[in-house]
Design an enzyme around this catalytic site. Sequence first.
Site: not given
Ligand code: RRO
Length: 312
Positions: A44-45, A69-70, A72, A131, A165, A195, A222, A273
């Site tokens: 994971k980044s 919308s994780m 990071l 991101c 990336k 994405s 996806g 996905t």
């Molecule tokens: O963690 C995220 O919200 C996230 C990252 Br860092 C990314 O590079 N691409 C993505 O779709 N989500």
Amino acid sequence: AVLKTEFLGQKYENPFMNASGVHCLTVNELDELKRSKAGAFITKSATTLERAGNPEPRYYATALGSINSMGLPNKGFQYYLDYVVDYQKNDSDGKAPFFSVAGMSRDENINILKIIQRSDFQGVTELNLSCPNVPGKPQVGYDFQMTEQILTQVFEFFRKPLGVKLPPYFDFAHFDIVANILNKFPLAYVNCVNSVGNGLYVDAASESVVIKPKNGFGGIGGDYIKPTALANVRAFYTRLNPTIKVIGTGGIASGQDAFEHLLCGATMLQVGTALYEEGISVFERLEKELKEVMTQKGYKTIEEFRGQLRTL
Ligand code: RRO
């Protein structure tokens, strides 16, 4: 047909990996990737410090893909550095993890990469310039001047294999500008694409968005994004110095999708996905399906068709 793939001088059983962010947050998930049929995998980044990420729900699957919308979420850079260095010492299975880095500023990226440079890690590092989900932080890859500045500073000291990336681009002018910048540096690869940033999925029944952060806006993955991903793989494959390899990411959910990315010029293939939705058994299925496509077409190795997309 065989899927054996050479990338940056390393041999892999097959080209498939997870896309960073999917199934790679914890040591447990990373160990599952290690034991899976993936040819390689990536962490994971990471940021300098552990982050909880955005409030949930922050990932939603639709019939055609996903929105996330994780924000990071990650265990902090040292956690993953310990994992990859330990892997290097104790596992000699030839699928050593790539290390993804996503500092929240130029200085943070530089500081993290300096620590990687000084560390025992000898694998591949991926710098995430794309991101889309940290509120208030634009995607670096859309700021061409900042992208060039960061890479200039990085390559003053960084001597290990480094890829970037990238976000998807949508205009030939942008493909040209970005490729010109990237060609100035001794990059190992580019990974196309992250994405498609800041889409909005609407659920008509509830008249609502489906994820909480950013009022429902998030990165799209996806099936929705395969043509955009293929365009970016092809655009960079045809513009970059041939020493810079291309990793294809975006809409890979079948052997045919994988075949299309390879035809466009990808060397490794990342699955986001489809991995999230199907779990790690996706790799076994993709390998079987890609071999079937190759056999049906009479190809024995990927090298016979990589990059050989025809035009009319
Ligand atoms: O963690 C995220 O919200 C996230 C990252 Br860092 C990314 O590079 N691409 C993505 O779709 N989500």
